[in-house]
Design an enzyme around this catalytic site. Structure first.
Site, short mmCIF file in Angstrom:
data_model
loop_
_atom_site.label_atom_id
_atom_site.label_comp_id
_atom_site.label_asym_id
_atom_site.label_seq_id
_atom_site.Cartn_x
_atom_site.Cartn_y
_atom_site.Cartn_z
N GLU A 68 0.83 -1.21 0.00
CA GLU A 68 0.00 0.00 0.00
C GLU A 68 0.87 1.26 0.00
OE1 GLU A 68 -0.33 -2.51 2.04
OE2 GLU A 68 -2.35 -3.33 1.79
N PRO A 271 10.17 -16.22 0.23
CA PRO A 271 9.00 -16.27 1.12
C PRO A 271 8.50 -14.88 1.47
CG PRO A 271 11.00 -16.77 2.33
CD PRO A 271 11.39 -16.70 0.88
N ARG A 272 7.21 -14.77 1.63
CA ARG A 272 6.60 -13.48 2.00
C ARG A 272 7.14 -13.00 3.34
NH1 ARG A 272 4.06 -8.93 0.08
NH2 ARG A 272 2.48 -8.17 1.54
N GLY A 313 12.73 -6.12 0.50
CA GLY A 313 12.94 -5.00 -0.40
C GLY A 313 13.79 -5.32 -1.62
N ASN A 338 0.20 -9.65 -5.17
CA ASN A 338 0.19 -8.75 -6.32
C ASN A 338 0.98 -9.34 -7.50
OD1 ASN A 338 0.14 -6.56 -8.01
ND2 ASN A 338 1.57 -5.33 -6.81
N PRO A 339 0.31 -9.61 -8.65
CA PRO A 339 1.02 -10.14 -9.82
C PRO A 339 1.58 -9.06 -10.74
CG PRO A 339 -1.31 -10.09 -10.31
CD PRO A 339 -1.15 -9.52 -8.91
#
EC number: 2.4.99.12
Length: 438
Positions: A68, A271-272, A313, A338-339
């Protein structure tokens, strides 16, 4: 539930928040001990400012986390360009870092106050915003109510509602209406999102498209990219990015299924939540795979199976090392990720079917030929194998994704048009105060 009862419940929520406020300290301290709060700036979470309020009108913009924050950065820059001050709040340490890297001292960054009346009141008393802009799905009852009490216009931009959230609000229509009636405008991502907000009582609602399309592709350090590319050489690669629990195991198993067909195959897993990297590295090593973590000093060797992206990042770096990316939280998780970032970087996008949170983006990519959905591990292995084997099909997907993203641009200008009735008076006010020496 009647409207009166809904308002009684919201008032009870306000009182309950005030009651638990003195007890919230240990919770924030626990989060800080786990790296989820900035210990030096914990007071901001209680609404205590760390910077003075500048003179003139202020726009408060809130973006919850990294995605966001990246999405609203161009919007923040445009508002700053009008000569209006911006207080940008975020909810995570990493999003604060993004704000600092992209906006620096041009913007006043604060951590968002807890959605408890004393914290929200203290924040609003100090900053006294003239306009509040919230991004995506940030519906905080106490904050909305307190802004409403103070007659501060509230606009939700890049608005979206997941199917789950929409169904939850539909079960409580009077509560939804009591909250959403405080919003002066909702700028939704898609027609579907706009219809959901209207069904819950929001007025007016316009559709802008997704602000995340109007951002620049994720950057990368050129020297780091060149170094890793030199280590990888001509080896075939594919990536599994923004993965959630269980999807790393799937990616590792896909690697084992394909490495005999594609000599030298390197799989990149990002990984997220990189704090899981130690556990994941041990798990993959137990599968007989050689793993190199990005944070280690170890180079990628010819026999390295997995590059584990355990940094924050650096998505732009990892995506520049491959032409095929599976986007996670879509096979074993729900909602998707998000793609658009992979598509922006000329990457063929694969995903599971649980992509409700990014339905519009995926639908456009699917229609344009830039993405494919897979049902399970076997189908993912088949898709990766096909794209590794067929260069022309892979390049067609890559080009289709980039073309689709380009066609989706324009959300920023549409959002600014929706915001103009709220921002223009502040621009005039700021110029008058400057002219008068205020």
């Amino acid at each position: 539930m009647s409207e009166r009862w809904a308002r009684t419940l919201l008032n009870g929520y306000r009182l309950a928040g005030a009651a638990v406020y003195p007890l919230i300290g240990p919770y924030v301290a626990w989060r800080a001990s786990r790296g989820k709060e900035d210990p030096a700036r914990r007071r901001e979470r209680y609404g205590r400012p760390s910077k003075p309020r500048p003179p003139g009108p202020i726009v408060w913009i809130h973006a919850a986390s990294v995605g966001e924050t990246n999405a609203v950065v161009p919007l923040v820059r445009r508002i700053l360009g009008y000569g209006v001050n911006v207080v940008l709040t975020t909810g995570t340490v990493t999003s604060a870092r993004v704000a600092d890297e992209q906006l620096g001292e041009r913007v006043i960054h604060q951590y968002v106050p807890l959605d408890l009346k004393p914290a929200v009141d203290r924040f609003l008393d100090h900053w006294a915003p003239d306009l509040a802009i919230m991004a995506e799905s940030e519906i905080w009852p106490m904050t909305i109510l307190e802004l409403g009490e103070r007659r501060v216009p509230q606009v939700l931009v890049n608005g979206r509602l997941s199917d789950r959230s929409f169904q939850s609000w539909k079960k409580r229509p009077h509560i939804a209406e009591a909250l959403f009636e405080n919003l002066a405008h909702v700028v939704a991502q898609s027609d579907v999102d706009g219809e959901k907000f209207q069904a819950l009582g929001a007025r007016p609602v316009t559709v802008s498209g997704n602000l995340k399309v109007d951002v620049a592709p994720p950057a990368a350090d050129d020297a780091a990219v060149d170094l890793l590319r030199s280590q990888i050489g001509n080896r075939p690669t594919w990536a599994a990015v923004s993965t959630h629990d269980g999807e790393e195991q799937v990616a590792a198993e896909v690697h084992r299924m394909l490495r005999n067909r594609h000599s030298g195959l390197l799989t990149i897993i990002v990984p997220r939540h990189p704090e899981r990297a130690g556990e994941l590295a041990s798990q993959m090593s137990g599968m007989g795979l050689k793993v190199v973590r990005r944070t280690s000093s170890e180079s990628i060797a010819p026999d390295t199976d997995i590059l584990l992206g355990d940094t924050i990042g650096e998505m732009g770096l990892y995506l520049r090392l491959t032409e095929i990316a599976f986007v996670g939280r879509s096979l074993t998780g729900e909602g998707g990720q998000n793609p658009l970032e992979p598509a922006m970087l000329d990457t063929a996008v694969l995903s599971g079917r649980n992509v409700q949170n990014f339905r519009d983006a995926y639908q456009r990519l699917l229609d344009g030929g830039g993405a494919r959905l897979v049902r399970d591990k076997e189908m993912l292995a088949g898709a990766v194998n096909y794209l590794l084997t067929n260069e022309s099909a892979r390049r067609e997907m890559m080009a289709a994704g980039a073309t689709t993203v380009e066609a989706m641009r324009g959300a920023l200008d549409k959002t600014l048009r929706a915001l103009d009735p709220f921002i223009h008076p502040l621009v005039v006010k700021a110029r008058l105060e400057t002219a008068n020496g205020g």
